[in-house]
Design a protein around this motif. Sequence first.
Motif, PDB file in Angstrom:
ATOM      1  N   THR A 111     -12.618  -9.030  -4.882  1.00 16.30           N
ATOM      2  CA  THR A 111     -12.241  -8.533  -3.363  1.00 16.30           C
ATOM      3  C   THR A 111     -11.147  -7.778  -2.945  1.00 16.30           C
ATOM      4  O   THR A 111     -10.787  -7.418  -3.044  1.00 16.30           O
ATOM      5  CB  THR A 111     -11.614 -10.101  -2.873  1.00 16.30           C
ATOM      6  N   GLU A 112     -11.819  -6.857  -2.025  1.00  8.43           N
ATOM      7  CA  GLU A 112     -11.303  -4.973  -1.749  1.00  8.43           C
ATOM      8  C   GLU A 112     -11.269  -5.299  -0.512  1.00  8.43           C
ATOM      9  O   GLU A 112     -12.320  -5.190   0.213  1.00  8.43           O
ATOM     10  CB  GLU A 112     -11.683  -4.643  -2.493  1.00  8.43           C
ATOM     11  N   PHE A 113     -10.255  -3.985   0.346  1.00 11.96           N
ATOM     12  CA  PHE A 113     -10.667  -3.736   1.351  1.00 11.96           C
ATOM     13  C   PHE A 113     -10.436  -2.211   0.699  1.00 11.96           C
ATOM     14  O   PHE A 113      -9.164  -1.552   0.391  1.00 11.96           O
ATOM     15  CB  PHE A 113      -9.452  -3.965   2.366  1.00 11.96           C
ATOM     16  N   SER A 114      -9.590  -0.953   1.909  1.00  9.78           N
ATOM     17  CA  SER A 114      -9.391   0.157   1.711  1.00  9.78           C
ATOM     18  C   SER A 114      -9.008   0.707   2.846  1.00  9.78           C
ATOM     19  O   SER A 114      -9.311   0.619   4.065  1.00  9.78           O
ATOM     20  CB  SER A 114     -10.427   1.199   0.889  1.00  9.78           C
ATOM     21  N   ILE A 115      -7.750   1.547   2.898  1.00  8.43           N
ATOM     22  CA  ILE A 115      -7.196   1.763   4.001  1.00  8.43           C
ATOM     23  C   ILE A 115      -6.351   3.636   4.147  1.00  8.43           C
ATOM     24  O   ILE A 115      -6.625   4.315   2.495  1.00  8.43           O
ATOM     25  CB  ILE A 115      -5.585   1.240   4.496  1.00  8.43           C
ATOM     26  N   ALA A 116      -6.127   4.051   5.276  1.00 10.21           N
ATOM     27  CA  ALA A 116      -5.869   5.485   4.733  1.00 10.21           C
ATOM     28  C   ALA A 116      -4.077   5.053   5.242  1.00 10.21           C
ATOM     29  O   ALA A 116      -3.662   4.314   6.240  1.00 10.21           O
ATOM     30  CB  ALA A 116      -6.512   6.529   5.885  1.00 10.21           C
ATOM     31  N   ASP A 117      -3.135   5.999   4.322  1.00 15.11           N
ATOM     32  CA  ASP A 117      -1.808   6.019   4.800  1.00 15.11           C
ATOM     33  C   ASP A 117      -1.535   7.128   5.696  1.00 15.11           C
ATOM     34  O   ASP A 117      -2.948   7.776   6.439  1.00 15.11           O
ATOM     35  CB  ASP A 117      -1.029   6.067   3.471  1.00 15.11           C
ATOM     36  N   ASN A 118      -0.231   7.557   5.985  1.00 13.24           N
ATOM     37  CA  ASN A 118      -0.687   8.210   7.106  1.00 13.24           C
ATOM     38  C   ASN A 118      -0.498   9.751   6.644  1.00 13.24           C
ATOM     39  O   ASN A 118      -0.558  10.512   7.383  1.00 13.24           O
ATOM     40  CB  ASN A 118       0.887   8.234   7.636  1.00 13.24           C
TER      41      ASN A 118
END
Length: 124
Positions: free
Chosen positions: A106-113
């Motif tokens: 189970t995964e999710f992706s984000i962009a950092d600042n």
Amino acid sequence: MDSISPNIFVRDINKTIDFYKLLGFSVVASVPDSGDLVWAMMNCGKINFMFQTFSSLGEQLPEISRQDGGSLLLYIQIKGIRQFFDQIKDKVKILKGLEKTFYGATEFSIADNNNYILTFAEDE
């Protein structure tokens, strides 16, 4: 080999520290100790990231790209992914929501600042 600690180049260390604190990281070392930082190490569990300003190396390593983000995805395995997602989803830029992959994670992706991509995963 025993470990890897990416040294990630950023424009603003203080903003980066604030962002990663949202994810549960804390500063364990910095240069200098306070004020206008040029380098900082942050830790969360078994994960260590170093952050360094683009300008701090000057011309010593001209091969380092001086652009935000990059062709790098940091894949971070965690426990309690659903709770973690709920905790941060309204505070960060979600690129890909929670999903079960064909390989069982189970995964999710984000962009950092700084536009680096972080993918969080758990083998549920």
